[in-house]
Design a protein around this motif. Structure first.
Motif: not given
Length: 137
Positions: A6-15, A80-82, A99-104
């Motif tokens: 699981t993961g997403g962007c820095a602000c949480g708008a994409i998961r 703006g996070v890829p 780097g977008s992983l919740d558990e990198p």
């Protein structure tokens, strides 16, 4: 069932949530990945598309790879996070930025691609197999 990635962007708008294990994990030192990451490489995990669920709205931009195939990069319109990439020539795969992983710590790189374009200051694990471009096959 294994624990999903699981993961997403820095602000949480994409998961995203991904069932299954990665098909391929790599550090890529091509110029496109250097520019997008703002560093010496991008770190990626590629999965079967069938196991992927994405929520939120990404903005997309296309670029042409050295192979001539189009790769589409998805990033958050808010922060703006890829977050991910898809490939026109391989519609059955989905690639995330490690780097977008919740558990990198779940990221386990297997190889370095485009090592020929790497910078001397971008020192990666010397134990990884390095390919001048993309690996064959």
């Amino acid at each position: 069932m294994d624990k999903p990635f699981t993961g997403g962007c820095a602000c949480g708008a994409i998961r995203y949530s991904i069932a299954g294990e990665p098909l391929f994990s790599n550090h890529c030192q091509c110029r496109d990945c250097q520019r997008e990451s703002g560093s010496g490489h991008g770190s990626y995990m590629t999965f079967a598309r069938a196991g992927v669920t994405v929520t939120g709205e990404a903005k997309h931009w296309d670029m042409v790879a050295d192979s001539g195939n189009v790769k589409t990069r998805g990033f958050c319109t808010q922060c703006g996070v890829p977050v991910y990439m898809t490939f026109a020539a391989q519609p059955d795969v989905f690639t995330i930025r490690a780097g977008s992983l919740d558990e990198p710590t779940r990221y386990r790189p297997q190889v370095v691609t485009y090592a020929a374009r790497g910078n001397g200051w971008d020192r990666l694990d010397p134990g990884l197999t390095k390919f001048e471009g993309m690996p064959p096959g």
